[in-house]
Design a protein around this motif. Structure first.
Motif, PDB file in Angstrom:
ATOM      1  N   GLU A 150       6.877   3.296   9.735  1.00 33.69           N
ATOM      2  CA  GLU A 150       7.235   4.073  10.919  1.00 33.69           C
ATOM      3  C   GLU A 150       8.143   5.253  10.571  1.00 33.69           C
ATOM      4  O   GLU A 150       7.930   6.375  11.042  1.00 33.69           O
ATOM      5  CB  GLU A 150       7.944   3.164  11.942  1.00 33.69           C
ATOM      6  N   GLU A 151       9.146   5.019   9.744  1.00 33.35           N
ATOM      7  CA  GLU A 151      10.109   6.084   9.449  1.00 33.35           C
ATOM      8  C   GLU A 151       9.460   7.237   8.697  1.00 33.35           C
ATOM      9  O   GLU A 151       9.725   8.407   8.977  1.00 33.35           O
ATOM     10  CB  GLU A 151      11.273   5.511   8.635  1.00 33.35           C
ATOM     11  N   GLN A 152       8.594   6.914   7.724  1.00 30.40           N
ATOM     12  CA  GLN A 152       7.936   7.960   6.945  1.00 30.40           C
ATOM     13  C   GLN A 152       6.637   8.436   7.588  1.00 30.40           C
ATOM     14  O   GLN A 152       5.999   9.355   7.081  1.00 30.40           O
ATOM     15  CB  GLN A 152       7.663   7.460   5.530  1.00 30.40           C
ATOM     16  N   ASP A 153       6.253   7.780   8.685  1.00 34.75           N
ATOM     17  CA  ASP A 153       5.101   8.201   9.491  1.00 34.75           C
ATOM     18  C   ASP A 153       3.810   8.231   8.677  1.00 34.75           C
ATOM     19  O   ASP A 153       3.130   9.249   8.593  1.00 34.75           O
ATOM     20  CB  ASP A 153       5.363   9.580  10.108  1.00 34.75           C
ATOM     21  N   TRP A 154       3.467   7.075   8.059  1.00 37.04           N
ATOM     22  CA  TRP A 154       2.172   6.994   7.379  1.00 37.04           C
ATOM     23  C   TRP A 154       1.501   5.662   7.662  1.00 37.04           C
ATOM     24  O   TRP A 154       2.136   4.667   7.991  1.00 37.04           O
ATOM     25  CB  TRP A 154       2.280   7.235   5.876  1.00 37.04           C
ATOM     26  N   THR A 155       0.180   5.686   7.560  1.00 34.61           N
ATOM     27  CA  THR A 155      -0.658   4.494   7.650  1.00 34.61           C
ATOM     28  C   THR A 155      -1.505   4.438   6.396  1.00 34.61           C
ATOM     29  O   THR A 155      -2.190   5.402   6.058  1.00 34.61           O
ATOM     30  CB  THR A 155      -1.563   4.542   8.892  1.00 34.61           C
ATOM     31  N   MET A 156      -1.447   3.307   5.677  1.00 34.37           N
ATOM     32  CA  MET A 156      -2.134   3.173   4.398  1.00 34.37           C
ATOM     33  C   MET A 156      -3.261   2.133   4.510  1.00 34.37           C
ATOM     34  O   MET A 156      -3.010   0.936   4.590  1.00 34.37           O
ATOM     35  CB  MET A 156      -1.147   2.743   3.315  1.00 34.37           C
ATOM     36  N   PRO A 157      -4.530   2.570   4.558  1.00 34.74           N
ATOM     37  CA  PRO A 157      -5.648   1.604   4.572  1.00 34.74           C
ATOM     38  C   PRO A 157      -5.697   0.817   3.276  1.00 34.74           C
ATOM     39  O   PRO A 157      -5.289   1.296   2.206  1.00 34.74           O
ATOM     40  CB  PRO A 157      -6.882   2.508   4.714  1.00 34.74           C
ATOM     41  N   LEU A 158      -6.195  -0.401   3.363  1.00 29.92           N
ATOM     42  CA  LEU A 158      -6.351  -1.271   2.205  1.00 29.92           C
ATOM     43  C   LEU A 158      -7.833  -1.471   1.927  1.00 29.92           C
ATOM     44  O   LEU A 158      -8.590  -1.895   2.802  1.00 29.92           O
ATOM     45  CB  LEU A 158      -5.671  -2.616   2.447  1.00 29.92           C
ATOM     46  N   HIS A 159      -8.241  -1.160   0.715  1.00 34.28           N
ATOM     47  CA  HIS A 159      -9.640  -1.269   0.310  1.00 34.28           C
ATOM     48  C   HIS A 159      -9.864  -2.598  -0.405  1.00 34.28           C
ATOM     49  O   HIS A 159      -9.053  -3.029  -1.209  1.00 34.28           O
ATOM     50  CB  HIS A 159     -10.003  -0.114  -0.620  1.00 34.28           C
ATOM     51  N   GLY A 160     -10.990  -3.249  -0.125  1.00 30.74           N
ATOM     52  CA  GLY A 160     -11.349  -4.487  -0.816  1.00 30.74           C
ATOM     53  C   GLY A 160     -11.216  -5.736   0.025  1.00 30.74           C
ATOM     54  O   GLY A 160     -11.741  -6.789  -0.327  1.00 30.74           O
ATOM     55  N   LEU A 161     -10.501  -5.630   1.149  1.00 29.48           N
ATOM     56  CA  LEU A 161     -10.360  -6.778   2.043  1.00 29.48           C
ATOM     57  C   LEU A 161     -11.506  -6.754   3.043  1.00 29.48           C
ATOM     58  O   LEU A 161     -11.424  -6.146   4.098  1.00 29.48           O
ATOM     59  CB  LEU A 161      -9.025  -6.724   2.777  1.00 29.48           C
ATOM     60  N   ALA A 162     -12.582  -7.432   2.707  1.00 30.95           N
ATOM     61  CA  ALA A 162     -13.745  -7.403   3.588  1.00 30.95           C
ATOM     62  C   ALA A 162     -14.283  -8.812   3.808  1.00 30.95           C
ATOM     63  O   ALA A 162     -14.097  -9.395   4.862  1.00 30.95           O
ATOM     64  CB  ALA A 162     -14.821  -6.485   3.017  1.00 30.95           C
ATOM     65  N   GLN A 163     -14.923  -9.364   2.823  1.00 29.49           N
ATOM     66  CA  GLN A 163     -15.591 -10.651   2.972  1.00 29.49           C
ATOM     67  C   GLN A 163     -14.956 -11.684   2.064  1.00 29.49           C
ATOM     68  O   GLN A 163     -14.695 -11.408   0.897  1.00 29.49           O
ATOM     69  CB  GLN A 163     -17.076 -10.507   2.620  1.00 29.49           C
TER      70      GLN A 163
ATOM     71  N   CYS B 128      21.126   7.869   0.128  1.00 24.62           N
ATOM     72  CA  CYS B 128      20.329   7.125   1.108  1.00 24.62           C
ATOM     73  C   CYS B 128      18.944   6.826   0.564  1.00 24.62           C
ATOM     74  O   CYS B 128      18.402   5.749   0.767  1.00 24.62           O
ATOM     75  CB  CYS B 128      20.232   7.932   2.401  1.00 24.62           C
ATOM     76  N   GLU B 129      18.352   7.802  -0.133  1.00 25.41           N
ATOM     77  CA  GLU B 129      17.022   7.584  -0.686  1.00 25.41           C
ATOM     78  C   GLU B 129      17.031   6.481  -1.734  1.00 25.41           C
ATOM     79  O   GLU B 129      16.117   5.681  -1.829  1.00 25.41           O
ATOM     80  CB  GLU B 129      16.500   8.888  -1.294  1.00 25.41           C
ATOM     81  N   GLU B 130      18.126   6.435  -2.532  1.00 25.85           N
ATOM     82  CA  GLU B 130      18.196   5.416  -3.572  1.00 25.85           C
ATOM     83  C   GLU B 130      18.346   4.024  -2.974  1.00 25.85           C
ATOM     84  O   GLU B 130      17.971   3.030  -3.596  1.00 25.85           O
ATOM     85  CB  GLU B 130      19.364   5.725  -4.511  1.00 25.85           C
ATOM     86  N   LEU B 131      18.939   3.953  -1.751  1.00 31.81           N
ATOM     87  CA  LEU B 131      19.111   2.659  -1.119  1.00 31.81           C
ATOM     88  C   LEU B 131      17.820   2.121  -0.529  1.00 31.81           C
ATOM     89  O   LEU B 131      17.728   0.935  -0.223  1.00 31.81           O
ATOM     90  CB  LEU B 131      20.179   2.760  -0.027  1.00 31.81           C
ATOM     91  N   GLU B 132      16.838   2.970  -0.341  1.00 29.39           N
ATOM     92  CA  GLU B 132      15.568   2.516   0.215  1.00 29.39           C
ATOM     93  C   GLU B 132      14.846   1.648  -0.803  1.00 29.39           C
ATOM     94  O   GLU B 132      14.661   2.049  -1.950  1.00 29.39           O
ATOM     95  CB  GLU B 132      14.685   3.700   0.578  1.00 29.39           C
TER      96      GLU B 132
ATOM     97  N   ASN C  44       1.077   4.124  -3.721  1.00 33.32           N
ATOM     98  CA  ASN C  44       2.268   4.362  -2.915  1.00 33.32           C
ATOM     99  C   ASN C  44       3.204   3.175  -3.081  1.00 33.32           C
ATOM    100  O   ASN C  44       2.898   2.081  -2.644  1.00 33.32           O
ATOM    101  CB  ASN C  44       1.880   4.527  -1.448  1.00 33.32           C
ATOM    102  N   LYS C  45       4.328   3.398  -3.746  1.00 28.47           N
ATOM    103  CA  LYS C  45       5.262   2.308  -3.975  1.00 28.47           C
ATOM    104  C   LYS C  45       6.171   2.064  -2.778  1.00 28.47           C
ATOM    105  O   LYS C  45       6.823   1.029  -2.696  1.00 28.47           O
ATOM    106  CB  LYS C  45       6.093   2.591  -5.224  1.00 28.47           C
ATOM    107  N   HIS C  46       6.264   3.023  -1.873  1.00 27.36           N
ATOM    108  CA  HIS C  46       7.071   2.805  -0.681  1.00 27.36           C
ATOM    109  C   HIS C  46       6.456   1.674   0.138  1.00 27.36           C
ATOM    110  O   HIS C  46       5.244   1.606   0.321  1.00 27.36           O
ATOM    111  CB  HIS C  46       7.146   4.074   0.152  1.00 27.36           C
ATOM    112  N   LEU C  47       7.301   0.811   0.643  1.00 29.55           N
ATOM    113  CA  LEU C  47       6.813  -0.369   1.346  1.00 29.55           C
ATOM    114  C   LEU C  47       6.506  -0.063   2.805  1.00 29.55           C
ATOM    115  O   LEU C  47       7.168   0.762   3.435  1.00 29.55           O
ATOM    116  CB  LEU C  47       7.859  -1.481   1.275  1.00 29.55           C
ATOM    117  N   PRO C  48       5.526  -0.745   3.373  1.00 30.53           N
ATOM    118  CA  PRO C  48       5.268  -0.601   4.810  1.00 30.53           C
ATOM    119  C   PRO C  48       6.303  -1.366   5.616  1.00 30.53           C
ATOM    120  O   PRO C  48       6.985  -2.264   5.097  1.00 30.53           O
ATOM    121  CB  PRO C  48       3.880  -1.228   4.964  1.00 30.53           C
TER     122      PRO C  48
END
Length: 252
Positions: free
Chosen positions: A56-69, A23-27, A108-112
């Motif tokens: 949602e499944e892995q229960d994480w939130t990843m902020p993105l740095h550099g998106l400002a102006q 299952c992990e390999e299919l992700e 983090n290579k896992h996709l949101p």
């Protein structure tokens, strides 16, 4: 416990581990970290106050740095060094003309599952939230390497892992996926929400009074270029400028 029972338990445990591993390999996991870039028409720049990805499944939130102006990246003369015939109204899709976001912390290579961008349209002081939900097909495209030949003749792989969001002053957004000399059009989005202030709590009046670029300052771009930007000429807004031909998701 009999030897036969122990043997059956061992077999069941091994099969369970193999099933979990399968299952992990299919992700879908790309070979490179995912990124987010934002472009705007030069005459209608924005300010980004928050951006992040959620799984949602892995229960994480990843902020993105550099998106400002995006004011500096979207300056007309700057964009024309990349696209000489740029008219100021379209989307100049290039890493040289965009605000680029990268993940905070370790890669983090896992996709949101979803990407959120909170932003302010500076021409009319409106506050929007854009949300893009990644379809399974997009995740599979991002996780699949594309072979190419290096300068030394050896073979390598590249990955299509960079999202480009194009923002318009009415809150609509378009999304593309870039990588491997491809630009794939994914979707047009309505704003997920319109707010009465930005994510920092700054209101429209405070934007007009403070050091942040005001609608008048933004309109000055059009005045200096000798074109009318108000009212917004929607028939001109949103044309795509790209060095790569635009492909459709349905063609992949």
């Amino acid at each position: 416990m009999s030897a036969l029972t122990k043997y059956k338990n061992i077999i069941a445990t091994v099969l369970s581990l193999l099933l979990i591993s399968g299952c992990e390999e299919l992700e879908p996991i790309p070979g490179q970290p995912w990124r987010v870039s934002v472009v705007t028409p030069s005459f209608y720049p924005i300010k980004i106050t928050q951006a992040y990805g959620v799984n949602e499944e892995q229960d994480w939130t990843m902020p993105l740095h550099g998106l400002a102006q995006t004011m500096r990246e979207s300056e007309l003369e700057s964009v024309r060094t990349v696209f000489p015939d740029y008219d100021g109204f379209g989307f100049p899709i290039s890493r040289l003309t965009s605000a680029r976001g990268r993940q905070l912390g370790s890669a983090n290579k896992h996709l949101p599952d979803s990407i959120y961008i909170y932003w302010t349209s500076l021409i009319n002081m409106r506050f929007f939230v854009t949300k893009y939900d990644l379809p399974q097909k997009v995740k599979e495209i991002m996780s699949k390497g594309v072979s190419f030949e290096r300068y030394d003749g050896s073979l390598g792989s590249c990955f299509r892992t960079e999202f480009f969001f194009g923002m318009l002053p009415n809150g609509k957004a378009k999304v593309w996926l870039m990588g491997c000399d491809q630009l794939i059009y994914l979707a047009e989005l309505d704003p997920a929400r319109e707010k009465d202030r930005d994510q920092n709590g700054t209101t429209a009046d405070e934007y007009r009074q403070g050091p942040t670029p005001t609608p008048q300052r933004v309109q000055q771009r059009g005045i200096e270029a000798g074109v009318s930007t108000i009212p917004i000429p929607w028939e001109k807004v949103g044309k795509v400028y790209s060095r790569d031909a635009v492909e459709l998701l349905s063609e992949q």
